[in-house]
Design an enzyme around this catalytic site. Structure first.
Site, PDB file in Angstrom:
ATOM      1  N   ASN A  80      24.599  -0.468 -38.195  1.00  0.00           N
ATOM      2  CA  ASN A  80      23.905   0.565 -37.444  1.00  0.00           C
ATOM      3  C   ASN A  80      22.540   0.783 -38.084  1.00  0.00           C
ATOM      4  O   ASN A  80      22.444   0.899 -39.307  1.00  0.00           O
ATOM      5  CB  ASN A  80      24.710   1.870 -37.450  1.00  0.00           C
ATOM      6  CG  ASN A  80      26.043   1.721 -36.732  1.00  0.00           C
ATOM      7  OD1 ASN A  80      26.145   1.018 -35.737  1.00  0.00           O
ATOM      8  ND2 ASN A  80      27.076   2.376 -37.248  1.00  0.00           N
ATOM      9  N   VAL A 116      24.031   7.145 -42.920  1.00  0.00           N
ATOM     10  CA  VAL A 116      23.748   7.071 -44.363  1.00  0.00           C
ATOM     11  C   VAL A 116      22.564   6.129 -44.567  1.00  0.00           C
ATOM     12  O   VAL A 116      22.591   4.978 -44.112  1.00  0.00           O
ATOM     13  CB  VAL A 116      24.972   6.567 -45.162  1.00  0.00           C
ATOM     14  CG1 VAL A 116      24.631   6.477 -46.646  1.00  0.00           C
ATOM     15  CG2 VAL A 116      26.179   7.477 -44.949  1.00  0.00           C
ATOM     16  N   HIS A 176      24.171  -0.827 -44.848  1.00  0.00           N
ATOM     17  CA  HIS A 176      25.594  -1.129 -45.015  1.00  0.00           C
ATOM     18  C   HIS A 176      26.123  -1.903 -43.819  1.00  0.00           C
ATOM     19  O   HIS A 176      25.683  -1.703 -42.697  1.00  0.00           O
ATOM     20  CB  HIS A 176      26.420   0.147 -45.225  1.00  0.00           C
ATOM     21  CG  HIS A 176      26.158   1.227 -44.219  1.00  0.00           C
ATOM     22  ND1 HIS A 176      25.037   2.022 -44.274  1.00  0.00           N
ATOM     23  CD2 HIS A 176      26.873   1.647 -43.143  1.00  0.00           C
ATOM     24  CE1 HIS A 176      25.066   2.902 -43.282  1.00  0.00           C
ATOM     25  NE2 HIS A 176      26.159   2.683 -42.568  1.00  0.00           N
TER      26      HIS A 176
HETATM   27  P1  AMP Z   1      26.892   4.735 -40.417  1.00  0.00           P
HETATM   28  O1  AMP Z   1      27.237   5.790 -39.410  1.00  0.00           O
HETATM   29  O2  AMP Z   1      26.728   3.367 -39.830  1.00  0.00           O
HETATM   30  O3  AMP Z   1      25.710   5.154 -41.266  1.00  0.00           O
HETATM   31  O4  AMP Z   1      28.145   4.601 -41.355  1.00  0.00           O
HETATM   32  C1  AMP Z   1      28.348   5.408 -42.476  1.00  0.00           C
HETATM   33  C2  AMP Z   1      29.803   5.276 -42.825  1.00  0.00           C
HETATM   34  O5  AMP Z   1      29.981   5.756 -44.140  1.00  0.00           O
HETATM   35  C3  AMP Z   1      30.749   6.068 -41.929  1.00  0.00           C
HETATM   36  O6  AMP Z   1      31.673   5.185 -41.314  1.00  0.00           O
HETATM   37  C4  AMP Z   1      31.419   7.041 -42.894  1.00  0.00           C
HETATM   38  O7  AMP Z   1      32.779   7.271 -42.583  1.00  0.00           O
HETATM   39  C5  AMP Z   1      31.249   6.316 -44.213  1.00  0.00           C
HETATM   40  N1  AMP Z   1      31.269   7.148 -45.408  1.00  0.00           N
HETATM   41  C6  AMP Z   1      30.564   8.286 -45.636  1.00  0.00           C
HETATM   42  N2  AMP Z   1      30.803   8.761 -46.867  1.00  0.00           N
HETATM   43  C7  AMP Z   1      31.685   7.894 -47.445  1.00  0.00           C
HETATM   44  C8  AMP Z   1      32.326   7.836 -48.715  1.00  0.00           C
HETATM   45  N3  AMP Z   1      32.113   8.761 -49.669  1.00  0.00           N
HETATM   46  N4  AMP Z   1      33.183   6.806 -48.964  1.00  0.00           N
HETATM   47  C9  AMP Z   1      33.399   5.879 -48.023  1.00  0.00           C
HETATM   48  N5  AMP Z   1      32.825   5.874 -46.804  1.00  0.00           N
HETATM   49  C10 AMP Z   1      31.978   6.872 -46.507  1.00  0.00           C
END
Ligand code: AMP
Length: 115
Positions: free
Chosen positions: A88, A97, A101
């Site tokens: 994303n 985030v 990733h």
């Molecule tokens: P995005 O929406 O593509 O930025 O994905 C961010 C992802 O990070 C989401 O699927 C969240 O569930 C995941 N996420 C956020 N905080 C954590 C964390 N502390 N440990 C593992 N996954 C996380």
């Protein structure tokens, strides 16, 4: 309060994560809110905000991440049935985030389009 985003805190070991792979270039850990039976995030240790912030010199790093994703898919037993890899990017891409990733999703049939 920490200035680091959540993934940088995981890289630095400030907060725990369910880590499946780590090497000098990247980290792979289970998503805290899984959207499929297997939902792993693969991130570079280098602080890259998003795909749009990639430098030309990052080509080798991205290739490395994909090889790790391939290996994880095999190790987690989803390679044969198939899986999806998602990045994303930015607001319309649904990125929440600000650290590049790759989502590795598998373990069930995934619909298309993703919404
Ligand atoms: P995005 O929406 O593509 O930025 O994905 C961010 C992802 O990070 C989401 O699927 C969240 O569930 C995941 N996420 C956020 N905080 C954590 C964390 N502390 N440990 C593992 N996954 C996380």
């Amino acid at each position: 309060m920490s200035e680091k985003n959540i993934f940088k805190q995981i890289i630095d070991g400030d907060i725990p994560a369910d880590i499946l792979h780590e090497d000098d270039k990247c980290l792979a850990f289970r998503d805290v809110a899984p959207q499929a039976p297997v939902h792993v995030l693969v991130i570079p240790k280098k602080e890259i905000v998003s795909l749009d912030h990639l430098d030309d010199e990052d080509q080798g790093l991205i290739g490395h991440l994909y090889v790790i994703i391939r290996n994880l898919a095999r190790d987690l037993d989803i390679a044969e049935a198939g899986y999806r890899v998602i990045v994303n990017c930015g607001n319309n891409g649904g990125q929440s985030v600000a650290h590049l990733h790759f989502h590795l999703l598998g373990g069930r049939p995934l619909v298309w389009p993703p919404g």
